[in-house]
Design a protein around this motif. Structure first.
Motif, mmCIF file in Angstrom:
data_model
loop_
_atom_site.group_PDB
_atom_site.id
_atom_site.type_symbol
_atom_site.label_atom_id
_atom_site.label_comp_id
_atom_site.label_asym_id
_atom_site.label_seq_id
_atom_site.Cartn_x
_atom_site.Cartn_y
_atom_site.Cartn_z
ATOM 1 N N PRO A 68 0.839 -1.199 0.000
ATOM 2 C CA PRO A 68 0.000 0.000 0.000
ATOM 3 C C PRO A 68 0.877 1.253 0.000
ATOM 4 O O PRO A 68 1.934 1.290 0.622
ATOM 5 C CB PRO A 68 -0.782 -0.112 1.314
ATOM 6 N N GLY A 105 -4.981 1.381 -3.236
ATOM 7 C CA GLY A 105 -5.703 0.319 -2.546
ATOM 8 C C GLY A 105 -4.870 -0.372 -1.498
ATOM 9 O O GLY A 105 -3.753 0.033 -1.174
ATOM 10 N N ASN A 106 -5.433 -1.445 -0.925
ATOM 11 C CA ASN A 106 -4.649 -2.317 -0.064
ATOM 12 C C ASN A 106 -3.561 -2.984 -0.906
ATOM 13 O O ASN A 106 -3.617 -2.968 -2.134
ATOM 14 C CB ASN A 106 -5.532 -3.382 0.570
ATOM 15 N N GLY A 107 -2.584 -3.579 -0.243
ATOM 16 C CA GLY A 107 -1.545 -4.278 -0.978
ATOM 17 C C GLY A 107 -2.114 -5.468 -1.736
ATOM 18 O O GLY A 107 -3.161 -6.014 -1.376
ATOM 19 N N TRP A 124 -7.069 -8.333 -0.766
ATOM 20 C CA TRP A 124 -7.655 -8.389 0.575
ATOM 21 C C TRP A 124 -8.260 -7.032 0.903
ATOM 22 O O TRP A 124 -7.922 -6.021 0.285
ATOM 23 C CB TRP A 124 -6.581 -8.710 1.621
ATOM 24 N N SER A 125 -9.132 -7.010 1.886
ATOM 25 C CA SER A 125 -9.712 -5.752 2.347
ATOM 26 C C SER A 125 -9.749 -5.757 3.864
ATOM 27 O O SER A 125 -9.741 -6.817 4.502
ATOM 28 C CB SER A 125 -11.124 -5.559 1.790
ATOM 29 N N GLU A 127 -9.057 -4.672 8.028
ATOM 30 C CA GLU A 127 -8.046 -5.007 9.031
ATOM 31 C C GLU A 127 -8.762 -5.602 10.241
ATOM 32 O O GLU A 127 -9.553 -4.904 10.877
ATOM 33 C CB GLU A 127 -7.280 -3.745 9.433
ATOM 34 N N TRP A 129 -7.087 -8.706 7.816
ATOM 35 C CA TRP A 129 -7.253 -8.948 6.391
ATOM 36 C C TRP A 129 -8.422 -9.881 6.119
ATOM 37 O O TRP A 129 -8.562 -10.943 6.740
ATOM 38 C CB TRP A 129 -5.989 -9.587 5.820
ATOM 39 N N SER A 132 -10.619 -11.064 -0.580
ATOM 40 C CA SER A 132 -11.686 -10.607 -1.475
ATOM 41 C C SER A 132 -11.827 -11.485 -2.716
ATOM 42 O O SER A 132 -12.941 -11.720 -3.193
ATOM 43 C CB SER A 132 -11.425 -9.165 -1.917
ATOM 44 N N ARG A 217 1.202 -13.386 4.310
ATOM 45 C CA ARG A 217 1.328 -12.013 4.776
ATOM 46 C C ARG A 217 2.747 -11.525 4.508
ATOM 47 O O ARG A 217 3.710 -12.300 4.587
ATOM 48 C CB ARG A 217 1.029 -11.887 6.282
#
Length: 232
Positions: A68, A105-107, A124-125, A127, A129, A132, A217
């Motif tokens: 990100p 966006g997120n990573g 992913w969305s 926290e 994660w 998606s 991760r």
């Protein structure tokens, strides 16, 4: 056997670039610059360049992390807007310029299997994660040179949600790319077959779609890679 797309959609890469999957390989945590160039690209032309961290790099393929907030080079309209804001009926004829933008966006985790005309992006969305889904970016099989990887985007994509439901994405863009001469009819037919093959790869549980990647991760010690200043 996956059908490949021949010239003129082959990616523009530096002279001497090797097929992905051949050594030398980059170590985990190293920076790699992920390039998308249009066919016939020449120095100074607009392209997309994302500086990323290597997760793994070996004969099976490349896996890399886009963090990100990463500043990347993108393609813009002459007025500086992102190219995707240009009306579709002009998108493939509009002159493109080089712009810098932050990944908003997120990573995302990108997996480019060796010799395969697509890469798989995991999203992913939130926290903590929440997975998606998988975005399958149809593109040329990658070529490698130094600390960079090169491909050309094929416009049509596939979205597979977390429950495993697949659908084509950007079919309207592919049709306009045909109308505006960005892609030839025989190339579009290849691309559609590649979309079908990607969905079949997901159904077969091939390694880019392995459930273990959903739990991956990034190393917390990794810093955000820096986009190099490129010559005009």
């Amino acid at each position: 056997m996956i059908e490949t797309i021949a010239h003129p959609t082959a990616p523009s890469a530096p002279e001497g670039a090797r097929p992905a999957g051949a050594p030398p390989f980059l170590r985990p945590g190293a920076q790699i610059d992920w390039h998308y160039r249009r066919p016939g690209w020449t120095a100074g032309d607009a392209s997309t360049i994302a500086p990323m961290r290597v997760v793994r790099d070996d004969p099976r393929g490349l896996v890399a992390w886009l963090a990100p907030g990463t500043v990347q080079e993108a393609q813009g309209a002459p007025d500086g807007r992102r190219i995707r804001t240009v009306p579709l009926e002009r998108r493939w004829t509009e002159r493109r310029i080089r712009i810098r933008e932050e990944w908003w966006g997120n990573g995302i985790l990108r997996i480019a299997p060796t010799g395969t005309p697509w890469s798989v992006w995991l999203f992913w969305s939130g926290e903590p994660w929440t997975f998606s889904g998988w975005y399958v970016n149809l593109e040329n099989a990658h070529l490698r040179a130094g600390e960079a990887t090169y491909s050309s985007d094929h416009v049509l994509d596939v979205w597979i949600d977390a429950a495993g439901h697949a659908q084509l994405k950007d079919e309207d863009e592919l049709e306009e790319a045909l109308v505006q001469g960005r892609i030839a009819p025989e190339e579009a037919a290849h691309i559609r077959r590649h979309a079908e093959a990607a969905i079949a790869s997901f159904a077969a549980g091939d390694w880019p779609f392995d459930p273990a990647w959903r739990d991956w991760r990034p190393d917390p010690s990794w810093t955000t890679p820096t986009l190099a200043d490129l010559p005009d």
